[in-house]
Design a protein around this motif. Structure first.
Motif, PDB file in Angstrom:
ATOM      1  N   LEU A 126      -0.009  17.956  -5.812  1.00 50.50           N
ATOM      2  CA  LEU A 126      -0.919  17.883  -4.658  1.00 50.50           C
ATOM      3  C   LEU A 126      -0.348  16.993  -3.556  1.00 50.50           C
ATOM      4  N   LEU A 127       0.323  15.906  -3.946  1.00 49.06           N
ATOM      5  CA  LEU A 127       0.841  14.961  -2.948  1.00 49.06           C
ATOM      6  C   LEU A 127       1.982  15.537  -2.112  1.00 49.06           C
ATOM      7  N   SER A 128       2.545  16.662  -2.537  1.00 48.29           N
ATOM      8  CA  SER A 128       3.586  17.287  -1.707  1.00 48.29           C
ATOM      9  C   SER A 128       2.967  18.053  -0.533  1.00 48.29           C
ATOM     10  N   ASP A 129       1.625  18.146  -0.511  1.00 52.48           N
ATOM     11  CA  ASP A 129       0.925  18.844   0.568  1.00 52.48           C
ATOM     12  C   ASP A 129       0.314  17.813   1.526  1.00 52.48           C
ATOM     13  N   PRO A 130       0.871  17.707   2.749  1.00 56.27           N
ATOM     14  CA  PRO A 130       0.377  16.690   3.694  1.00 56.27           C
ATOM     15  C   PRO A 130      -1.131  16.799   3.954  1.00 56.27           C
ATOM     16  N   GLU A 131      -1.641  18.015   3.984  1.00 53.09           N
ATOM     17  CA  GLU A 131      -3.081  18.181   4.232  1.00 53.09           C
ATOM     18  C   GLU A 131      -3.915  17.517   3.147  1.00 53.09           C
ATOM     19  N   TYR A 132      -3.446  17.645   1.904  1.00 55.74           N
ATOM     20  CA  TYR A 132      -4.133  16.979   0.792  1.00 55.74           C
ATOM     21  C   TYR A 132      -4.058  15.461   0.970  1.00 55.74           C
ATOM     22  N   LYS A 165       2.244   7.589   5.175  1.00 48.52           N
ATOM     23  CA  LYS A 165       2.297   6.610   6.271  1.00 48.52           C
ATOM     24  C   LYS A 165       1.282   6.947   7.364  1.00 48.52           C
ATOM     25  N   GLN A 166       1.064   8.243   7.603  1.00 52.34           N
ATOM     26  CA  GLN A 166       0.041   8.652   8.578  1.00 52.34           C
ATOM     27  C   GLN A 166      -1.341   8.228   8.099  1.00 52.34           C
ATOM     28  N   TRP A 167      -1.596   8.473   6.801  1.00 55.91           N
ATOM     29  CA  TRP A 167      -2.897   8.096   6.198  1.00 55.91           C
ATOM     30  C   TRP A 167      -3.095   6.586   6.307  1.00 55.91           C
ATOM     31  N   LEU A 168      -2.032   5.826   6.024  1.00 58.29           N
ATOM     32  CA  LEU A 168      -2.121   4.362   6.095  1.00 58.29           C
ATOM     33  C   LEU A 168      -2.394   3.897   7.520  1.00 58.29           C
ATOM     34  N   SER A 169      -1.702   4.468   8.494  1.00 56.96           N
ATOM     35  CA  SER A 169      -1.902   3.966   9.858  1.00 56.96           C
ATOM     36  C   SER A 169      -3.282   4.357  10.381  1.00 56.96           C
ATOM     37  N   ALA A 170      -3.862   5.435   9.845  1.00 54.85           N
ATOM     38  CA  ALA A 170      -5.232   5.814  10.250  1.00 54.85           C
ATOM     39  C   ALA A 170      -6.263   4.855   9.660  1.00 54.85           C
ATOM     40  N   HIS A 171      -6.070   4.441   8.409  1.00 56.80           N
ATOM     41  CA  HIS A 171      -7.098   3.641   7.727  1.00 56.80           C
ATOM     42  C   HIS A 171      -6.772   2.155   7.628  1.00 56.80           C
ATOM     43  N   PHE A 172      -5.489   1.829   7.592  1.00 53.07           N
ATOM     44  CA  PHE A 172      -5.064   0.424   7.404  1.00 53.07           C
ATOM     45  C   PHE A 172      -3.950   0.089   8.392  1.00 53.07           C
ATOM     46  N   PRO A 173      -4.285   0.040   9.701  1.00 49.96           N
ATOM     47  CA  PRO A 173      -3.228  -0.161  10.706  1.00 49.96           C
ATOM     48  C   PRO A 173      -2.447  -1.459  10.522  1.00 49.96           C
ATOM     49  N   SER A 174      -3.010  -2.440   9.805  1.00 51.58           N
ATOM     50  CA  SER A 174      -2.291  -3.716   9.641  1.00 51.58           C
ATOM     51  C   SER A 174      -1.202  -3.630   8.565  1.00 51.58           C
ATOM     52  N   LEU A 175      -1.229  -2.584   7.737  1.00 49.07           N
ATOM     53  CA  LEU A 175      -0.234  -2.474   6.658  1.00 49.07           C
ATOM     54  C   LEU A 175       0.988  -1.717   7.180  1.00 49.07           C
ATOM     55  N   LYS A 176       1.977  -2.462   7.624  1.00 48.51           N
ATOM     56  CA  LYS A 176       3.119  -1.823   8.265  1.00 48.51           C
ATOM     57  C   LYS A 176       4.335  -1.678   7.352  1.00 48.51           C
ATOM     58  N   GLN A 177       4.464  -2.584   6.369  1.00 50.79           N
ATOM     59  CA  GLN A 177       5.612  -2.493   5.453  1.00 50.79           C
ATOM     60  C   GLN A 177       5.292  -1.551   4.305  1.00 50.79           C
ATOM     61  N   TYR A 178       6.236  -0.677   3.991  1.00 45.88           N
ATOM     62  CA  TYR A 178       6.019   0.338   2.960  1.00 45.88           C
ATOM     63  C   TYR A 178       7.193   0.296   1.983  1.00 45.88           C
ATOM     64  N   HIS A 179       6.897   0.043   0.709  1.00 46.35           N
ATOM     65  CA  HIS A 179       7.949   0.013  -0.314  1.00 46.35           C
ATOM     66  C   HIS A 179       7.679   1.076  -1.371  1.00 46.35           C
ATOM     67  N   SER A 180       8.735   1.785  -1.767  1.00 48.62           N
ATOM     68  CA  SER A 180       8.637   2.723  -2.886  1.00 48.62           C
ATOM     69  C   SER A 180       9.200   2.059  -4.123  1.00 48.62           C
ATOM     70  N   ALA A 181       8.482   2.190  -5.244  1.00 51.27           N
ATOM     71  CA  ALA A 181       8.982   1.665  -6.521  1.00 51.27           C
ATOM     72  C   ALA A 181       8.279   2.441  -7.622  1.00 51.27           C
ATOM     73  N   SER A 182       9.052   2.962  -8.554  1.00 55.49           N
ATOM     74  CA  SER A 182       8.425   3.763  -9.597  1.00 55.49           C
ATOM     75  C   SER A 182       7.599   2.875 -10.526  1.00 55.49           C
ATOM     76  N   THR A 183       6.681   3.517 -11.267  1.00 55.20           N
ATOM     77  CA  THR A 183       5.799   2.782 -12.167  1.00 55.20           C
ATOM     78  C   THR A 183       6.629   1.942 -13.144  1.00 55.20           C
ATOM     79  N   GLY A 184       6.258   0.680 -13.293  1.00 57.91           N
ATOM     80  CA  GLY A 184       6.991  -0.220 -14.185  1.00 57.91           C
ATOM     81  C   GLY A 184       8.143  -0.940 -13.509  1.00 57.91           C
ATOM     82  N   SER A 185       8.402  -0.643 -12.221  1.00 62.00           N
ATOM     83  CA  SER A 185       9.504  -1.338 -11.529  1.00 62.00           C
ATOM     84  C   SER A 185       9.036  -2.030 -10.251  1.00 62.00           C
ATOM     85  N   LYS A 186       7.740  -2.141 -10.079  1.00 61.38           N
ATOM     86  CA  LYS A 186       7.206  -2.747  -8.857  1.00 61.38           C
ATOM     87  C   LYS A 186       7.538  -4.240  -8.762  1.00 61.38           C
ATOM     88  N   HIS A 187       7.875  -4.844  -9.924  1.00 63.03           N
ATOM     89  CA  HIS A 187       8.229  -6.267  -9.917  1.00 63.03           C
ATOM     90  C   HIS A 187       9.531  -6.522  -9.172  1.00 63.03           C
TER      91      HIS A 187
END
Ligand SMILES: [Mg+2]
Length: 188
Positions: free
Chosen positions: A54-60, A97-119
């Motif tokens: 589902l996440l591969s669909d921007p509309e979703y 990032k579009q969803w974030l800027s619509a709802h949380f404009p103050s959250l500008k930094q975006y990091h990708s990390a797979s589950t278990g590696s966020k540390h």
């Protein structure tokens, strides 16, 4: 203080959104309380496989609703350096990032990390809805604090109890803000 915030299950009501799709597409009705582990599956399909599709669909992505209280809470944390750490795949990054800027404009930094590696992302606090992320995070540094945003799927048999002095269990955003402020005072 640096605060890393997960998206799915913390800012975005991903499970609520996917359960609506499962009902519409498969005619199966579940509630959040049925989702009692991260690797929950229905009719042989794992929920995260379905969410990944589902996440591969921007509309979703753009219509996923917010977790209650999240916008107000992020505003209340304005004194801190708050940013996003997500295991979402690169194919959903533009829409996310579009969803974030619509709802949380103050959250500008975006990091990708797979589950278990966020540390691996430098931060003092991690707010996440899965015990595996919280355990790895607090284990990596005794000065770090993990906030488990509690859902029925949050506990997956990790030994989170062994780190109880570094972990807060929070069922909603109001208690997350209190836990952040308490940790901030304690470390000064
Ligand atoms: Mg999550």
């Amino acid at each position: 203080m640096k605060i890393a915030v997960d998206i799915d299950g913390v800012l975005a009501d991903q499970v609520g959104a996917v359960l609506k799709v499962i009902e519409r597409e498969y005619g199966l009705k579940y509630s959040k309380s049925d989702i009692d582990r991260a690797h929950w599956s229905f009719g042989g399909i794992e929920i995260w496989t379905e969410i990944g599709k589902l996440l591969s669909d921007p509309e979703y992505v753009l219509q996923v609703p917010l977790i209650e209280g999240s916008q107000n809470a992020i505003k209340r944390l304005f004194r801190h350096d708050v940013f996003v750490v997500t295991a979402r795949r690169p194919n959903s990054e533009v829409a996310t990032k579009q969803w974030l800027s619509a709802h949380f404009p103050s959250l500008k930094q975006y990091h990708s990390a797979s589950t278990g590696s966020k540390h691996n992302i430098p931060s003092d606090v991690l707010i996440d809805d899965l015990d595996m992320n919280i355990v790895e995070f607090v284990k990596s540094d005794p000065n770090r604090h993990g906030i488990l945003f509690q859902h029925p799927w949050s506990l997956n048999g990790m030994d989170i109890e062994s780190y109880s002095n570094q972990v807060s269990y929070c069922p909603d955003w109001q208690s997350v803000v209190l836990a952040v402020e308490a940790f901030d005072r304690a470390r000064q």
